[in-house]
Design a protein around this motif. Structure first.
Motif, PDB file in Angstrom:
ATOM      1  N   UNK A 178       0.760  -1.119   0.034  1.00 35.93           N
ATOM      2  CA  UNK A 178       0.060   0.039  -0.117  1.00 35.93           C
ATOM      3  C   UNK A 178       0.707   1.340  -0.005  1.00 35.93           C
ATOM      4  N   UNK A 179       2.170   1.102  -0.219  1.00 35.70           N
ATOM      5  CA  UNK A 179       2.819   2.120   0.102  1.00 35.70           C
ATOM      6  C   UNK A 179       2.813   3.277  -1.074  1.00 35.70           C
ATOM      7  N   UNK A 180       2.408   2.906  -2.334  1.00 36.34           N
ATOM      8  CA  UNK A 180       2.593   3.993  -3.355  1.00 36.34           C
ATOM      9  C   UNK A 180       1.132   4.152  -4.066  1.00 36.34           C
ATOM     10  N   UNK A 215      -0.601   4.974  -7.555  1.00 33.70           N
ATOM     11  CA  UNK A 215      -0.424   4.931  -9.065  1.00 33.70           C
ATOM     12  C   UNK A 215      -1.703   5.712  -9.859  1.00 33.70           C
ATOM     13  N   UNK A 231       7.805   1.230 -11.435  1.00 34.79           N
ATOM     14  CA  UNK A 231       6.942   0.568 -12.243  1.00 34.79           C
ATOM     15  C   UNK A 231       7.260   1.108 -13.742  1.00 34.79           C
ATOM     16  N   UNK A 237     -11.201   5.523  -3.895  1.00 32.95           N
ATOM     17  CA  UNK A 237      -9.936   6.174  -4.503  1.00 32.95           C
ATOM     18  C   UNK A 237      -8.493   5.775  -3.906  1.00 32.95           C
ATOM     19  N   UNK A 238      -7.824   5.109  -4.774  1.00 35.41           N
ATOM     20  CA  UNK A 238      -6.573   4.610  -3.984  1.00 35.41           C
ATOM     21  C   UNK A 238      -5.245   5.527  -3.963  1.00 35.41           C
ATOM     22  N   UNK A 239      -5.521   6.656  -2.996  1.00 40.73           N
ATOM     23  CA  UNK A 239      -4.480   7.608  -3.010  1.00 40.73           C
ATOM     24  C   UNK A 239      -4.709   8.237  -1.312  1.00 40.73           C
TER      25      UNK A 239
END
Lengths: 388, 388
Positions: free
Chosen positions: A54-56, A58, A76, A128-130
């Motif tokens: 889960x660190x970053x 994208x 990546x 939302x993945x941020x």
């Protein structure tokens, strides 16, 4: 390492982007911001298990016209460089000062006029993945541009699968079917349930799964209490019904179906429940057509169960399937999404047996113009017995 | 199915909640809102692979005093009911009208006065696992209460592992180590890399992993180009260095380390690189103490690599480890988090070999008052060879 990493032809991805851009135009969106593994895989072919970290964050940005732009961590770059999209912008993540926010804001600001609208999925079955704080910073950087919900644009496109996608899902289903066929080899009375889960995952890998993202199940006399628990060390007993359910993955595409077995001879109660689940599914497969709504499937499955003497167990009775284990729509009384040809779906009726116990059954299908095509090799009509 | 599903004693969870509540008091928070699998498992012991379905949001609310409250979909009620927390509130998800938002808002409103503050993780390495639109509705329901960042409260607590947690991580490391020992059985020249990845996952399961959340790797002459790609069908060649990296899970706790092998005799270049990585790691393990900062570890690893004639490959050189594959802090030049006794960490140096190729090496450790204790059985100092 291969030179390219595409899963599909570049044309497949261009077609997806064109369909997204058509949906965006209808919603008046100047750009689409995507952040989840599924949406990024769908638009770029970028497939990795690295999402487990889960660190970053994208990102992929889809403009109103032209190719998408990836805004991703440097780690990546090599893999995204082997995908089809020409523009890849990177930063060294994780960066506590600015974890890609200004790079993303600049990308969007170049693409979208100040009076423009940027869509992102904000609705049911999305997230939302941020970091939320970074999203708020992004929004203030982009003002007066409006950030607005684009759930429908993404879901109406992703829910219709291409023939190439359907082939992938069928392959995953076939892998799981071969592994299910091997369950009697290791699911004997006396075997701990956690060992059965391990052996089932081994069978899935042996039969060709790239990885096994989901295994669940349960075991008990005449049924099981829940269907999402991990397995414990309790052994299988004669008289149990064992259920195993899997989302095995091949080339990024999931299956999602289950199978039941009686350990020893099946009780009348379990046999009747299994037969009712199987018949209710059979009847829906015979009658389902484009134009039915998601809620109609729920009603058809419940009515079928009752007609065959079973009591529906409640909850969602199926859903979409593809690049995640579950996709929309949901077969609940409240989901009015119209079903269309090209949707890959699960039919997942459950019924009560006794004492808070249930039996569940699941198949994977693709809806065609003229009806249902089965993707999971059909379960046996009668509850199979593992006699030891 | 077991009667309880705790992984740890109820006291372990009570201690965690007490530590969170101490952190919350320091930040002036009246409640903490958690939504991710890791945070929910950490506070309740609720362990399931059902998170693989993105359909439903799940919440745990930690009050300033007293026990947490779970606000979850009905499908999880049975399993959460076997965890330690007494209060479980459920709704039938997914519900397109109101997917738990009013139930969650009511729970928070009862707990937090109108002038109160509700914390949730909004910072680096976090995200909110609920639809963004629903979050905005929640925020307006709860106004004038303030929703504010609680990343530090959660991270400073979770990053210090109890002895019970360290035991779990050690167990996962031991499982992976036994699987790594079996790699020469199936990683021969001529074997396709994707078959090696499958066999490695099978070995991890055979050795006791509950499931395998992460496998990555690479293979190439004198190194590999990236370390996050899935495997393709290309066969291993004599002269390749093969790397496999895994996050195998046992009882919800991860390991995260890798191993390298030469296919055939190791080249001087690969041998030197492996030796430099091993030595740099050895020296950090000998000198690391509480009070060092995350960025100091980055500097120590880079300096060690250079001292042994290798060129650092850049990026993050290690991180926290526990209930996710990667946790904070990050061993980068920018992360100034102080390291404390009880942190479980990975040391993950990488060095360039040639032509954009790298070699990486990783161990898992726990930092003690008097230094480092290794959790992953130590890699061999010399690059091992698989001679066929």
């Amino acid at each position: 390492m291969s030179e390219t990493s595409l899963i599909f032809s570049a044309q497949e991805y261009r077609d997806r982007i064109a369909r997204l851009q058509t949906a965006m135009a209808l919603e008046g969106l100047d750009a689409l911001l995507l952040s989840t593994p599924a949406d990024i895989f769908y638009t770029t072919g970028f497939l990795t298990r690295f999402w487990e970290s889960p660190a970053r964050p994208w990102f992929v940005v889809v403009p109103q016209a032209g190719d998408p732009v990836a805004v991703i961590p440097t780690i990546g770059a090599e893999l995204m460089g082997r995908c089809w999209i020409p523009q890849v912008r990177t930063w060294d993540a994780p960066d506590p000062r600015d974890d890609g926010v200004s790079l993303l804001a600049g990308t969007l600001a170049d693409m979208v006029p100040e009076n423009g609208r940027i869509g992102l999925p904000m609705g049911l079955e999305t997230h939302l993945r941020m970091p939320l704080g970074d999203f708020e910073t992004l929004r203030s950087h982009l003002a007066p541009r409006v950030l607005t919900d684009a759930t429908a644009s993404v879901q109406r496109v992703r829910e219709i699968k291409s023939e190439a996608e359907i082939t992938k899902i069928r392959t995953s289903c076939e892998i799981a079917a071969r592994a299910f066929d091997r369950v009697p080899e290791f699911a004997q009375a006396g075997q701990p349930l956690d060992a059965v889960f391990r052996d089932f995952q081994i069978a899935l890998l042996s039969e060709g799964a790239d990885w096994v993202s989901y295994v669940a199940g349960g075991a008990g006399a005449d049924g099981y209490g829940d269907v999402i628990s991990p397995a414990g060390p309790d052994p299988l007993h004669v008289g149990d019904v064992l259920m195993l359910d899997t989302g095995a993955v091949r080339e990024g595409y999931f299956c999602d179906f289950d199978r039941n077995w009686a350990i020893g001879s099946a009780s009348d109660c379990a046999r009747r429940a299994h037969r009712a689940l199987w018949q209710a599914t059979e009847e829906v497969m015979a009658t389902l057509r484009p134009g039915h709504r998601a809620c109609d499937v729920h009603e058809m499955l419940c009515a079928g169960l009752r007609r065959h003497g079973a009591t529906p167990s409640g909850g969602r009775l199926g859903h979409g399937l593809g690049v995640t284990l579950t996709e929309w729509p949901s077969f609940t009384p409240l989901d009015t999404t119209p079903l269309r040809a090209g949707m890959v779906l699960t039919l997942e009726p459950g019924c009560k047996t006794r004492d808070g116990r249930i039996l569940v059954h699941e198949e994977n299908i693709v809806l065609r113009e003229n009806g249902v095509e089965l993707l999971s090799p059909r379960a046996p009509a009668e509850l199979p017995e593992i006699l030891g």
